[in-house]
Design a protein around this motif. Sequence first.
Motif, PDB file in Angstrom:
ATOM      1  N   GLU A 164     -77.492  86.658  20.221  1.00 34.66           N
ATOM      2  CA  GLU A 164     -78.094  87.769  20.960  1.00 34.66           C
ATOM      3  C   GLU A 164     -78.313  89.004  20.086  1.00 34.66           C
ATOM      4  O   GLU A 164     -79.146  89.848  20.414  1.00 34.66           O
ATOM      5  CB  GLU A 164     -77.209  88.156  22.139  1.00 34.66           C
ATOM      6  CG  GLU A 164     -77.072  87.073  23.181  1.00 34.66           C
ATOM      7  CD  GLU A 164     -76.083  87.461  24.258  1.00 34.66           C
ATOM      8  OE1 GLU A 164     -76.524  88.079  25.249  1.00 34.66           O
ATOM      9  OE2 GLU A 164     -74.891  87.151  24.091  1.00 34.66           O
ATOM     10  N   ALA A 165     -77.587  89.112  18.994  1.00 31.28           N
ATOM     11  CA  ALA A 165     -77.672  90.303  18.151  1.00 31.28           C
ATOM     12  C   ALA A 165     -78.640  90.143  16.977  1.00 31.28           C
ATOM     13  O   ALA A 165     -79.019  91.132  16.369  1.00 31.28           O
ATOM     14  CB  ALA A 165     -76.284  90.657  17.619  1.00 31.28           C
ATOM     15  N   VAL A 166     -79.034  88.927  16.676  1.00 31.71           N
ATOM     16  CA  VAL A 166     -79.936  88.694  15.541  1.00 31.71           C
ATOM     17  C   VAL A 166     -81.353  89.120  15.925  1.00 31.71           C
ATOM     18  O   VAL A 166     -81.884  88.719  16.954  1.00 31.71           O
ATOM     19  CB  VAL A 166     -79.920  87.213  15.114  1.00 31.71           C
ATOM     20  CG1 VAL A 166     -80.937  86.958  14.018  1.00 31.71           C
ATOM     21  CG2 VAL A 166     -78.531  86.827  14.644  1.00 31.71           C
ATOM     22  N   VAL A 167     -81.950  89.960  15.065  1.00 36.12           N
ATOM     23  CA  VAL A 167     -83.288  90.483  15.306  1.00 36.12           C
ATOM     24  C   VAL A 167     -84.219  89.965  14.208  1.00 36.12           C
ATOM     25  O   VAL A 167     -83.983  90.230  13.032  1.00 36.12           O
ATOM     26  CB  VAL A 167     -83.291  92.028  15.281  1.00 36.12           C
ATOM     27  CG1 VAL A 167     -84.682  92.573  15.506  1.00 36.12           C
ATOM     28  CG2 VAL A 167     -82.314  92.587  16.285  1.00 36.12           C
ATOM     29  N   PRO A 168     -85.272  89.226  14.570  1.00 37.56           N
ATOM     30  CA  PRO A 168     -86.230  88.810  13.548  1.00 37.56           C
ATOM     31  C   PRO A 168     -87.166  89.971  13.215  1.00 37.56           C
ATOM     32  O   PRO A 168     -87.567  90.732  14.098  1.00 37.56           O
ATOM     33  CB  PRO A 168     -86.989  87.664  14.208  1.00 37.56           C
ATOM     34  CG  PRO A 168     -86.865  87.927  15.667  1.00 37.56           C
ATOM     35  CD  PRO A 168     -85.569  88.662  15.870  1.00 37.56           C
ATOM     36  N   THR A 169     -87.481  90.112  11.951  1.00 30.81           N
ATOM     37  CA  THR A 169     -88.448  91.124  11.538  1.00 30.81           C
ATOM     38  C   THR A 169     -89.384  90.508  10.521  1.00 30.81           C
ATOM     39  O   THR A 169     -88.993  89.631   9.752  1.00 30.81           O
ATOM     40  CB  THR A 169     -87.745  92.385  10.981  1.00 30.81           C
ATOM     41  OG1 THR A 169     -88.711  93.381  10.710  1.00 30.81           O
ATOM     42  CG2 THR A 169     -86.950  92.090   9.740  1.00 30.81           C
ATOM     43  N   THR A 170     -90.628  90.925  10.537  1.00 37.65           N
ATOM     44  CA  THR A 170     -91.635  90.359   9.643  1.00 37.65           C
ATOM     45  C   THR A 170     -91.620  91.073   8.313  1.00 37.65           C
ATOM     46  O   THR A 170     -91.561  92.294   8.242  1.00 37.65           O
ATOM     47  CB  THR A 170     -93.024  90.464  10.283  1.00 37.65           C
ATOM     48  OG1 THR A 170     -92.995  89.834  11.551  1.00 37.65           O
ATOM     49  CG2 THR A 170     -94.083  89.801   9.421  1.00 37.65           C
ATOM     50  N   VAL A 171     -91.676  90.274   7.255  1.00 38.01           N
ATOM     51  CA  VAL A 171     -91.751  90.793   5.903  1.00 38.01           C
ATOM     52  C   VAL A 171     -93.096  90.361   5.340  1.00 38.01           C
ATOM     53  O   VAL A 171     -93.400  89.168   5.323  1.00 38.01           O
ATOM     54  CB  VAL A 171     -90.608  90.239   5.022  1.00 38.01           C
ATOM     55  CG1 VAL A 171     -90.691  90.795   3.628  1.00 38.01           C
ATOM     56  CG2 VAL A 171     -89.264  90.544   5.648  1.00 38.01           C
ATOM     57  N   GLY A 172     -93.886  91.309   4.911  1.00 40.28           N
ATOM     58  CA  GLY A 172     -95.225  90.968   4.434  1.00 40.28           C
ATOM     59  C   GLY A 172     -96.094  90.532   5.596  1.00 40.28           C
ATOM     60  O   GLY A 172     -96.012  91.083   6.689  1.00 40.28           O
ATOM     61  N   ARG A 173     -96.897  89.511   5.366  1.00 41.60           N
ATOM     62  CA  ARG A 173     -97.799  89.050   6.416  1.00 41.60           C
ATOM     63  C   ARG A 173     -97.230  87.946   7.279  1.00 41.60           C
ATOM     64  O   ARG A 173     -97.489  87.882   8.466  1.00 41.60           O
ATOM     65  CB  ARG A 173     -99.094  88.541   5.796  1.00 41.60           C
ATOM     66  CG  ARG A 173     -99.911  89.622   5.193  1.00 41.60           C
ATOM     67  CD  ARG A 173    -101.204  89.069   4.691  1.00 41.60           C
ATOM     68  NE  ARG A 173    -101.994  90.123   4.076  1.00 41.60           N
ATOM     69  CZ  ARG A 173    -103.212  89.965   3.657  1.00 41.60           C
ATOM     70  NH1 ARG A 173    -103.794  88.783   3.761  1.00 41.60           N
ATOM     71  NH2 ARG A 173    -103.864  90.961   3.114  1.00 41.60           N
ATOM     72  N   ASP A 174     -96.440  87.049   6.661  1.00 44.11           N
ATOM     73  CA  ASP A 174     -96.066  85.859   7.416  1.00 44.11           C
ATOM     74  C   ASP A 174     -94.633  85.392   7.200  1.00 44.11           C
ATOM     75  O   ASP A 174     -94.273  84.306   7.623  1.00 44.11           O
ATOM     76  CB  ASP A 174     -97.018  84.721   7.067  1.00 44.11           C
ATOM     77  CG  ASP A 174     -96.959  84.353   5.594  1.00 44.11           C
ATOM     78  OD1 ASP A 174     -96.390  85.118   4.807  1.00 44.11           O
ATOM     79  OD2 ASP A 174     -97.491  83.281   5.235  1.00 44.11           O
TER      80      ASP A 174
END
Length: 84
Positions: free
Chosen positions: A61-71
């Motif tokens: 529940e605490a893990v947040v995905p974030t985008t690095v670059g384009r993909d």
Amino acid sequence: GEDPAITGVVGANVAAMAAFDARSTLLVDADLDRCTLAGVLRVPVAPGLAEILRGQVDWAEAVVPTTVGRDRAMFVVPSGGGGP
């Protein structure tokens, strides 16, 4: 490091480089007082490590995905609400 802001930026950059190299990346902000990674990566502060340690949320529940670059994706566990 001595300066939490610099340490947070360096940690985020190392994790981003690993993500660009197609590696799975989990970056955990263990500084419960400053919330450095949340500011650097522009992710929500909570829920995070503080809530995990208190037993209020699970890791998932605490893990947040974030985008690095384009993909590319990098996963972040922010420091959370802090406190005892």
